[in-house]
Enzyme design. Sequence first.
Site, PDB file in Angstrom:
ATOM      1  N   HIS A 168     -22.947 -26.526  32.196  1.00 42.84           N
ATOM      2  CA  HIS A 168     -22.017 -25.457  31.824  1.00 42.84           C
ATOM      3  C   HIS A 168     -22.778 -24.305  31.171  1.00 42.84           C
ATOM      4  O   HIS A 168     -23.759 -24.513  30.459  1.00 42.84           O
ATOM      5  CB  HIS A 168     -20.894 -25.963  30.920  1.00 42.84           C
ATOM      6  CG  HIS A 168     -21.324 -26.462  29.571  1.00 42.84           C
ATOM      7  ND1 HIS A 168     -21.600 -25.625  28.505  1.00 42.84           N
ATOM      8  CD2 HIS A 168     -21.500 -27.721  29.098  1.00 42.84           C
ATOM      9  CE1 HIS A 168     -21.921 -26.347  27.450  1.00 42.84           C
ATOM     10  NE2 HIS A 168     -21.880 -27.612  27.773  1.00 42.84           N
ATOM     11  N   ASP A 212     -21.280 -21.815  29.200  1.00 48.09           N
ATOM     12  CA  ASP A 212     -20.697 -21.280  27.961  1.00 48.09           C
ATOM     13  C   ASP A 212     -21.243 -22.022  26.751  1.00 48.09           C
ATOM     14  O   ASP A 212     -21.758 -23.148  26.860  1.00 48.09           O
ATOM     15  CB  ASP A 212     -19.175 -21.341  27.990  1.00 48.09           C
ATOM     16  CG  ASP A 212     -18.628 -22.762  28.082  1.00 48.09           C
ATOM     17  OD1 ASP A 212     -19.177 -23.561  28.869  1.00 48.09           O
ATOM     18  OD2 ASP A 212     -17.657 -23.083  27.365  1.00 48.09           O
ATOM     19  N   ASP A 269     -27.436 -27.296  24.215  1.00 47.04           N
ATOM     20  CA  ASP A 269     -26.133 -27.536  24.846  1.00 47.04           C
ATOM     21  C   ASP A 269     -25.691 -26.308  25.635  1.00 47.04           C
ATOM     22  O   ASP A 269     -24.944 -25.495  25.116  1.00 47.04           O
ATOM     23  CB  ASP A 269     -25.125 -27.894  23.763  1.00 47.04           C
ATOM     24  CG  ASP A 269     -23.770 -28.309  24.298  1.00 47.04           C
ATOM     25  OD1 ASP A 269     -23.683 -28.606  25.501  1.00 47.04           O
ATOM     26  OD2 ASP A 269     -22.807 -28.326  23.515  1.00 47.04           O
ATOM     27  N   GLU A 297     -16.545 -24.877  29.659  1.00 50.20           N
ATOM     28  CA  GLU A 297     -16.546 -26.309  29.370  1.00 50.20           C
ATOM     29  C   GLU A 297     -16.185 -26.572  27.922  1.00 50.20           C
ATOM     30  O   GLU A 297     -15.474 -27.535  27.604  1.00 50.20           O
ATOM     31  CB  GLU A 297     -17.926 -26.901  29.689  1.00 50.20           C
ATOM     32  CG  GLU A 297     -18.015 -28.418  29.576  1.00 50.20           C
ATOM     33  CD  GLU A 297     -18.373 -28.932  28.186  1.00 50.20           C
ATOM     34  OE1 GLU A 297     -18.288 -30.158  27.972  1.00 50.20           O
ATOM     35  OE2 GLU A 297     -18.737 -28.109  27.310  1.00 50.20           O
ATOM     36  N   GLU A 298     -16.670 -25.704  27.022  1.00 50.09           N
ATOM     37  CA  GLU A 298     -16.518 -25.948  25.590  1.00 50.09           C
ATOM     38  C   GLU A 298     -15.066 -25.845  25.120  1.00 50.09           C
ATOM     39  O   GLU A 298     -14.750 -26.280  24.015  1.00 50.09           O
ATOM     40  CB  GLU A 298     -17.391 -24.979  24.789  1.00 50.09           C
ATOM     41  CG  GLU A 298     -18.888 -25.140  24.994  1.00 50.09           C
ATOM     42  CD  GLU A 298     -19.451 -26.394  24.344  1.00 50.09           C
ATOM     43  OE1 GLU A 298     -18.665 -27.210  23.828  1.00 50.09           O
ATOM     44  OE2 GLU A 298     -20.679 -26.568  24.346  1.00 50.09           O
ATOM     45  N   GLU A 316     -25.918 -32.816  30.033  1.00 49.29           N
ATOM     46  CA  GLU A 316     -25.631 -32.683  28.601  1.00 49.29           C
ATOM     47  C   GLU A 316     -26.763 -33.306  27.791  1.00 49.29           C
ATOM     48  O   GLU A 316     -27.472 -34.195  28.265  1.00 49.29           O
ATOM     49  CB  GLU A 316     -24.299 -33.368  28.266  1.00 49.29           C
ATOM     50  CG  GLU A 316     -23.075 -32.683  28.830  1.00 49.29           C
ATOM     51  CD  GLU A 316     -22.631 -31.483  27.999  1.00 49.29           C
ATOM     52  OE1 GLU A 316     -23.289 -31.167  26.984  1.00 49.29           O
ATOM     53  OE2 GLU A 316     -21.609 -30.865  28.371  1.00 49.29           O
ATOM     54  N   HIS A 362     -24.169 -27.054  18.534  1.00 47.69           N
ATOM     55  CA  HIS A 362     -22.988 -26.476  17.869  1.00 47.69           C
ATOM     56  C   HIS A 362     -23.236 -25.997  16.444  1.00 47.69           C
ATOM     57  O   HIS A 362     -22.470 -25.183  15.939  1.00 47.69           O
ATOM     58  CB  HIS A 362     -21.816 -27.477  17.849  1.00 47.69           C
ATOM     59  CG  HIS A 362     -21.220 -27.731  19.209  1.00 47.69           C
ATOM     60  ND1 HIS A 362     -19.920 -28.138  19.390  1.00 47.69           N
ATOM     61  CD2 HIS A 362     -21.745 -27.634  20.457  1.00 47.69           C
ATOM     62  CE1 HIS A 362     -19.669 -28.291  20.683  1.00 47.69           C
ATOM     63  NE2 HIS A 362     -20.785 -27.991  21.348  1.00 47.69           N
TER      64      HIS A 362
END
Length: 384
Positions: free
Chosen positions: A72, A74, A104, A136-137, A164, A358
Amino acid sequence: MNTRAWLEKLVSFDTTSRNSNLALIETVRDALAAQGLQPELFYAPQGGKANLFATLPAADGGTQGGIVLSGHTDVVPVDGQAWSSDPFVLTERDGWLYGRGAADMKGYIATALALVPEWLALPRAKPIHLALSYDEEVGCVGAPVMLAQLKQRGLQAEGCVVGEPTGMQVVVAHKGINLFRCRVHGKAAHSSLTPRGCNAIEYAARLICRIRDIADQYKANGPYDPFYDVPFTTLTTNQISGGIAVNTIPEQCEFAYEFRNLPGLSPASIQAQVEQYVHDELLPRMRQDWAEARIDIETGAAAPALEASEQAAITQLVRALTADGATRKVAYGTEAGLFQAVGIPTVVCGPGHIEQAHKPDEFIDIAQLGACENFLRKLGRSLA
């Protein structure tokens, strides 16, 4: 470009989910097109974002079969986080590369893009497919748009590796995630005239407590899977808002809740318990206060659980290439279940660690990128 150059480029795009990812996607598209490929973009229904799917054909030109490499594009926000360097400028310190999305999961995407010229030079008997998604997030919103189109066109793939951050270890299962937004509609009144109103916050609180009761039942009674760090299905309420003044009976209250189900446990059966309480107990009680009271529950984003088969060729291949035979299952969700749901056996394996994602000063170890390069290089050769 090599892996580091690609990662520097990818990190420079602020693809926080609230923003467009088109600048990144179009950069990748143009780079792949310059190498003779024909990437296809699948746009979001509302525009402004897109998935990218590109096939590196087999030596005979074949495009069916082969392996999908999925990531992903984003990232989560950096708002309010104290970073030691610009989160959108890749920065090296002590063998670590810092930047939003470095772990990520732009590190995986960068590694795959860097190896494209090498893969194209291999006399491969099977194709390699690159699948890059948006959003995705915020609940795996983008990938289903792409997968629906690919399924309609009859894409066949023998397996998929979702990159991931797993420390380049094999993850064979994860929980499903299901998001809901609930709006409780009562009746406003002056708080000195309480019986004339219908308190939306109070009834929302009853429903939230019921959701917690359901969660406690799964915690106490299972089903359980000891391979997960949280070995049971969870439910939780994570946002709430309501009311307009301290002396006004609130007319509305809105909250969001989610549940993360173990594979094999039907999401519909979990939600049915919430709905049953609403219709059988809560609404009748509300309507004693006000006949027009109502509760609306809106289904949000959802991503199915993953339970990979140990007998699947992709599971055996990734285990062999990583020399990793351990059983790992994770509580967080990925797009892997979506690929599996359209008939593509899938595992999760990528560079970096979820613990590094994150948060401020997100980073990836340069050694992890090297391990990913070795893995993907061997994967490409396995298709020759």
